[in-house]
Design a protein around this motif. Structure first.
Motif, PDB file in Angstrom:
ATOM      1  N   UNK A 106       0.830  -1.202   0.000  1.00 36.78           N
ATOM      2  CA  UNK A 106       0.000   0.000   0.000  1.00 36.78           C
ATOM      3  C   UNK A 106       0.866   1.256   0.000  1.00 36.78           C
ATOM      4  N   UNK A 107       0.565   2.165  -0.919  1.00 40.07           N
ATOM      5  CA  UNK A 107       1.286   3.430  -0.995  1.00 40.07           C
ATOM      6  C   UNK A 107       2.582   3.382  -1.766  1.00 40.07           C
ATOM      7  N   UNK A 108       2.984   2.189  -2.249  1.00 34.24           N
ATOM      8  CA  UNK A 108       4.275   2.091  -2.943  1.00 34.24           C
ATOM      9  C   UNK A 108       4.136   2.102  -4.465  1.00 34.24           C
ATOM     10  N   UNK A 109       2.911   1.993  -4.969  1.00 33.11           N
ATOM     11  CA  UNK A 109       2.669   1.927  -6.419  1.00 33.11           C
ATOM     12  C   UNK A 109       3.122   3.206  -7.109  1.00 33.11           C
ATOM     13  N   UNK A 110       3.988   3.053  -8.105  1.00 35.74           N
ATOM     14  CA  UNK A 110       4.423   4.194  -8.930  1.00 35.74           C
ATOM     15  C   UNK A 110       4.508   3.716 -10.372  1.00 35.74           C
ATOM     16  N   UNK A 163       7.478  -0.540  -7.040  1.00 37.28           N
ATOM     17  CA  UNK A 163       7.092  -0.389  -5.649  1.00 37.28           C
ATOM     18  C   UNK A 163       7.781  -1.447  -4.820  1.00 37.28           C
ATOM     19  N   UNK A 164       7.104  -1.909  -3.796  1.00 38.67           N
ATOM     20  CA  UNK A 164       7.652  -2.980  -2.966  1.00 38.67           C
ATOM     21  C   UNK A 164       6.576  -4.036  -2.722  1.00 38.67           C
ATOM     22  N   UNK A 165       7.025  -5.266  -2.527  1.00 38.63           N
ATOM     23  CA  UNK A 165       6.156  -6.377  -2.139  1.00 38.63           C
ATOM     24  C   UNK A 165       6.717  -6.940  -0.844  1.00 38.63           C
ATOM     25  N   UNK A 173      10.200  -5.767  -0.287  1.00 35.76           N
ATOM     26  CA  UNK A 173      11.210  -6.074  -1.301  1.00 35.76           C
ATOM     27  C   UNK A 173      10.993  -5.197  -2.537  1.00 35.76           C
ATOM     28  N   UNK A 174      12.041  -4.558  -3.063  1.00 34.96           N
ATOM     29  CA  UNK A 174      11.881  -3.769  -4.293  1.00 34.96           C
ATOM     30  C   UNK A 174      11.389  -4.662  -5.430  1.00 34.96           C
ATOM     31  N   UNK A 175      10.386  -4.183  -6.147  1.00 38.34           N
ATOM     32  CA  UNK A 175       9.795  -5.012  -7.201  1.00 38.34           C
ATOM     33  C   UNK A 175       9.225  -4.142  -8.305  1.00 38.34           C
TER      34      UNK A 175
END
Length: 286
Positions: free
Chosen positions: A27-31, A63-65, A68-70
């Motif tokens: 949540x909040x990491x989507x770019x 973003x991250x999962x 983890x950077x993804x």
């Protein structure tokens, strides 16, 4: 699954590509990168009377999962059947190449590819084929460093050159609604005849290429319900797991050995295929 659980779950299959990518990332990491307002649309479709789409049917989201950077690469099956052309293919290939370069620079970037595609876009055949070849190379490069996870949920499935991309992934997640095959049902029927393959017989099609069959024949790794939270949990587990020491694509000798024992003059059945690949499921090819 009980009635309350069924009502509470959110279908992943029914989500569009952008919503699927967002559902997997923290949540909040989507770019989103190279999005619809960047004007990266196919220059070829309009010339053939097809309305292009601003993102060319491919979503690239970083973003991250689970921290983890993804990077999540999601193909929009509702646009041109998820077919890939010059622009959409370049977006996926470029993202994979940059993820591999991140790893060489010490950034442990993973990748998740959400397959919803019939393969190459016929209006851009040669350009699309070149892009898909670059995607294959990008997956093989990146998986040396970090997992590349493929997800086939439905409704289009995964066919053509992108089915090869799915086979190159470190791990492949499928639902009951998923389909995976090199040639689509209509193509097989056209070339071999309806007596060989009836593309309108849905139970028949899924019995050969559906998610349940692909799990049973060890051509996929995880079988999940059509639930966004469940799929996210499974993907999160896989992106944090070690990459396989022997990827599926490096086990060709074991597959060829099984196929050598099959008589193509005899009409295949789903049970025939499961029997043929049973030793592989048992793990004797490791």
């Amino acid at each position: 699954m009980n009635r309350d659980a069924l009502l509470a779950r959110e279908s992943f299959v029914e989500l569009g590509a952008r919503a699927r990518a967002r559902a997997l990332l923290d949540a909040g990491s989507f770019r989103e990168l190279a999005g619809p307002f960047d004007g990266l649309r196919s220059p070829w479709l309009e010339r053939q009377g097809v309305v292009p789409q601003g993102d060319d049917g491919v979503i690239v989201a970083k973003g991250t999962i689970d921290g983890h950077p993804a990077v999540v690469l999601a193909i929009e099956g509702a646009f041109q059947g998820g077919s890939l052309g010059e622009v959409g293919g370049a977006k996926i290939a470029g993202a994979l190449e940059l993820a591999a370069e991140d790893n060489r620079q010490g950034i442990p970037m993973r990748a998740v590819i959400l397959f919803e595609t019939g393969g190459v876009r016929l209006q851009e055949a040669n350009l699309g084929l070149a892009a898909i070849a670059e995607i294959h190379a990008g997956i093989v490069d990146l998986r040396r460093y970090q997992p590349v996870i493929g997800v086939i949920a439905g409704q289009v499935g995964c066919f053509g050159g992108m089915s090869i991309a799915a086979g190159l992934c470190s791990a492949l997640v499928v639902t009951r609604e998923a389909r995976l095959g090199l040639n689509g049902p209509a193509v097989i029927e056209q070339e071999a005849g309806i007596a060989e393959y009836d593309s309108r017989d849905r139970p028949f099609i899924w019995s050969f290429t559906g998610g349940e069959q692909r799990i049973a024949t060890s051509l996929a790794d995880r079988y999940v319900d059509d639930d966004s939270a469940t799929i996210r949990q499974v993907v999160a587990e896989l992106v944090s797991s070690p990459t396989p020491s022997v990827p599926r694509s490096a086990r060709q000798d074991a597959y060829l050995e099984r196929l050598a024992g099959y008589n193509p003059a005899v009409q295949a059945t789903p049970e025939t295929v499961r029997t043929l690949y049973a030793p592989l499921v048992a793990g004797d090819s490791q």
